[in-house]
Design an enzyme around this catalytic site. Structure first.
Site, mmCIF file in Angstrom:
data_model
loop_
_atom_site.group_PDB
_atom_site.id
_atom_site.type_symbol
_atom_site.label_atom_id
_atom_site.label_comp_id
_atom_site.label_asym_id
_atom_site.label_seq_id
_atom_site.Cartn_x
_atom_site.Cartn_y
_atom_site.Cartn_z
ATOM 1 N N ASP A 193 -7.768 -7.950 0.634
ATOM 2 C CA ASP A 193 -6.843 -8.030 1.765
ATOM 3 C C ASP A 193 -7.613 -7.634 3.015
ATOM 4 O O ASP A 193 -8.524 -6.792 2.940
ATOM 5 C CB ASP A 193 -5.670 -7.050 1.577
ATOM 6 C CG ASP A 193 -6.020 -5.679 2.157
ATOM 7 O OD1 ASP A 193 -6.610 -4.873 1.414
ATOM 8 O OD2 ASP A 193 -5.774 -5.458 3.363
ATOM 9 N N CYS A 251 -5.312 -27.950 7.083
ATOM 10 C CA CYS A 251 -4.147 -27.235 7.643
ATOM 11 C C CYS A 251 -3.570 -28.002 8.820
ATOM 12 O O CYS A 251 -4.197 -28.913 9.385
ATOM 13 C CB CYS A 251 -4.563 -25.815 8.053
ATOM 14 S SG CYS A 251 -5.239 -25.673 9.704
ATOM 15 N N ASP A 311 0.855 -1.170 0.000
ATOM 16 C CA ASP A 311 0.000 0.000 0.000
ATOM 17 C C ASP A 311 0.900 1.231 0.000
ATOM 18 O O ASP A 311 2.081 1.143 0.331
ATOM 19 C CB ASP A 311 -0.928 -0.004 1.221
ATOM 20 C CG ASP A 311 -2.138 0.919 1.006
ATOM 21 O OD1 ASP A 311 -2.905 1.105 1.951
ATOM 22 O OD2 ASP A 311 -2.283 1.453 -0.118
ATOM 23 N N HIS A 317 -4.648 -21.521 10.555
ATOM 24 C CA HIS A 317 -5.946 -22.053 10.123
ATOM 25 C C HIS A 317 -6.788 -20.979 9.434
ATOM 26 O O HIS A 317 -7.345 -21.193 8.356
ATOM 27 C CB HIS A 317 -6.750 -22.622 11.303
ATOM 28 C CG HIS A 317 -8.176 -22.836 10.904
ATOM 29 N ND1 HIS A 317 -8.570 -23.887 10.105
ATOM 30 C CD2 HIS A 317 -9.277 -22.061 11.101
ATOM 31 C CE1 HIS A 317 -9.858 -23.770 9.843
ATOM 32 N NE2 HIS A 317 -10.322 -22.671 10.427
ATOM 33 N N CYS A 322 -10.861 -28.993 6.798
ATOM 34 C CA CYS A 322 -9.642 -28.216 6.551
ATOM 35 C C CYS A 322 -8.407 -29.104 6.640
ATOM 36 O O CYS A 322 -8.299 -29.951 7.528
ATOM 37 C CB CYS A 322 -9.545 -27.089 7.586
ATOM 38 S SG CYS A 322 -8.100 -26.030 7.376
ATOM 39 N N CYS A 357 -5.730 -28.219 11.979
ATOM 40 C CA CYS A 357 -6.914 -29.098 11.936
ATOM 41 C C CYS A 357 -6.555 -30.563 11.755
ATOM 42 O O CYS A 357 -7.346 -31.452 12.102
ATOM 43 C CB CYS A 357 -7.836 -28.662 10.803
ATOM 44 S SG CYS A 357 -8.498 -27.015 11.048
HETATM 45 N N1 LIG Z 1 -10.634 0.138 5.049
HETATM 46 C C1 LIG Z 1 -10.503 0.211 3.685
HETATM 47 C C2 LIG Z 1 -9.199 0.669 3.148
HETATM 48 C C3 LIG Z 1 -7.997 0.023 3.514
HETATM 49 C C4 LIG Z 1 -6.799 0.426 2.945
HETATM 50 C C5 LIG Z 1 -5.515 -0.288 3.342
HETATM 51 S S1 LIG Z 1 -5.287 -1.739 2.354
HETATM 52 C C6 LIG Z 1 -3.720 -2.332 2.807
HETATM 53 C C7 LIG Z 1 -3.342 -2.424 4.130
HETATM 54 C C8 LIG Z 1 -2.070 -2.904 4.438
HETATM 55 C C9 LIG Z 1 -1.173 -3.272 3.452
HETATM 56 C C10 LIG Z 1 -1.562 -3.171 2.115
HETATM 57 C C11 LIG Z 1 -2.842 -2.703 1.785
HETATM 58 C C12 LIG Z 1 -6.778 1.477 1.996
HETATM 59 N N2 LIG Z 1 -5.598 1.853 1.401
HETATM 60 C C13 LIG Z 1 -5.622 2.877 0.504
HETATM 61 N N3 LIG Z 1 -4.463 3.233 -0.087
HETATM 62 N N4 LIG Z 1 -6.758 3.537 0.159
HETATM 63 C C14 LIG Z 1 -7.958 3.210 0.691
HETATM 64 O O1 LIG Z 1 -8.978 3.840 0.348
HETATM 65 C C15 LIG Z 1 -7.999 2.128 1.653
HETATM 66 C C16 LIG Z 1 -9.204 1.714 2.238
HETATM 67 ZN ZN LIG Z 2 -7.549 -25.627 9.516
#
Ligand SMILES: NCc1cc(CSc2ccccc2)c2nc(N)[nH]c(=O)c2c1
Ligand SMILES: [Zn+2]
Length: 371
Positions: free
Chosen positions: A265, A305, A91, A334, A303, A308
């Site tokens: 994610d 894993c 991110d 898990h 599962c 489990c």
């Molecule tokens: N809660 C929603 C959310 C979460 C993340 C974080 S996602 C993430 C977290 C950790 C590592 C990699 C990606 C976001 N990141 C960006 N850049 N913009 C958003 O609008 C946004 C909205």
């Molecule tokens: Zn499991």
């Protein structure tokens, strides 16, 4: 080989595909384990691989503060440091600054803040965020954006989205294109149809390798999130991957795949694993509950894993009651495996044309834990 996405099947709006990257291929739909500070918490890289994960996440904000982007580069990059040769998505840091940093100030140039670790001052601009993600050797780079707060007025959301659009252009200009590496734009616009349309159109002009839907899962609730997916997903190029940021529960994943999302994610499976909450095909269980004290059955008999196949609910109950570190390790393993199975089984269902039946059967299984 170039960064590319093959769309292999569709069932309604749900898609099954294959993402090709410099660090390996990723079947979609896919769930990406969050490895914020260069580690998927409580998991070795081998344990993450054993869950079936193909791609993990890193975080510009955390890694720029500690150990530092230049240091990671000197040490050979994030893949080497984490012992994760597969794809890594990072991110861009703006979201984490706004949720973690102190004394933060945002203006046209970027965001100025003090580290939540040692109070040191930092100025994160689109250009610096791209440089950091390059130094980390991220397979997929996210543009620097502002995740608009929720709720927000139409005027506030428009102002925020248009700033993110200008930052997306600067991020795209600063991105170092390499074979097998990609950069994703992030659609903003809060809960306003016209703003989501404006954001998506502007980002399509910049021809990213993939598109994320940001600014959701920020408190709007599942119904509104789905409404925004129904609006936003069709605005994005069919032949490019779609990533819904920070989502979600197993139920969110089923419903979002059904609306055309390919990548997810969320800290949910890893955080729940550390707090004794297990996601299973029978629903969610709190392993600290006394009803498990003599339960010699596996957490989830469906599962494969290590948790489990080798251990019981009674053992997990004991580990959490005794505050043994093995508890969070096994349950994280898990939960991540369960999330991977959801995506793998969902992909098979999409290719077979029975994704709706798969969702119904999966949701019916979750009801069992409530009785
Ligand atoms: N809660 C929603 C959310 C979460 C993340 C974080 S996602 C993430 C977290 C950790 C590592 C990699 C990606 C976001 N990141 C960006 N850049 N913009 C958003 O609008 C946004 C909205
Ligand atoms: Zn499991």
């Amino acid at each position: 080989m170039s960064f590319s996405f093959d769309l292999l099947g569709q069932d309604g709006a749900a898609r099954a595909g294959m993402l090709h990257t410099a660090h390996g291929d990723v079947p979609t739909p896919t769930f990406m384990a969050v490895g914020t500070a260069g580690t998927v918490k409580a998991m070795t890289a081998d344990a993450v691989r054993a869950t079936g994960a193909k791609i993990v996440l890193g975080n510009t904000y955390h890694l720029m503060l500690r150990p530092g982007a230049e240091r990671v580069a000197r040490l050979g990059g994030l893949h080497k440091m984490m012992d994760w040769p597969g794809p890594i998505l990072t991110d861009s840091g703006g979201f984490q600054v706004m949720s973690l940093a102190k004394l933060r100030k945002m203006d046209e140039t970027g965001v100025t803040f003090r580290s939540h670790i040692d109070g040191s001052a930092h100025h994160l601009t689109p250009e610096r965020s791209m440089e950091i993600q390059y130094l980390l050797d991220a397979t997929i780079t996210m543009v620097l954006d502002e995740c608009t707060k929720f709720p927000a007025t139409h005027e506030e959301a428009a102002k925020s989205m248009r700033l993110s659009t200008r930052w997306a252009k600067r991020s795209r200009d600063a991105f170092v294109a390499r074979d097998g590496y990609g950069q994703f734009g992030i659609v903003q616009g809060n809960v306003y149809k016209d703003l989501r349309e404006e954001s998506a159109a502007a980002l399509r002009e910049l021809n990213f390798e993939g598109y994320a839907i940001g600014g959701l899962a920020v408190g709007e609730g599942q119904e509104m999130m789905y409404a925004m997916l129904d609006i936003t997903a069709p605005l994005l190029p069919t032949g490019k991957p779609r990533y819904l940021m920070g989502v979600g529960t197993p139920d969110d994943l089923l419903g979002s795949v059904a609306r055309g999302v390919d990548m997810f994610d969320c800290v949910m499976p890893t955080r729940a694993g550390r707090t004794a909450r297990g996601f299973t095909s029978h629903g969610v269980f709190n392993l600290r509950n006394a009803r498990f004290i003599d339960d010699g059955t596996p957490l989830d008999e469906n599962c494969g894993c290590l948790c489990c196949t080798r251990h019981t609910r009674a053992y997990l109950h004991h580990l959490f009651r005794a505050q043994e570190i093995l508890g969070p390790m096994l349950l994280t393993m898990h939960n991540l495996t369960y999330y991977q199975r959801l995506m793998q089984d969902g992909r098979v269902a999409i290719l077979a044309g029975n994704y709706d039946e798969y969702c119904q059967a999966t949701r019916a299984g979750w009801e069992e834990a409530k009785h």
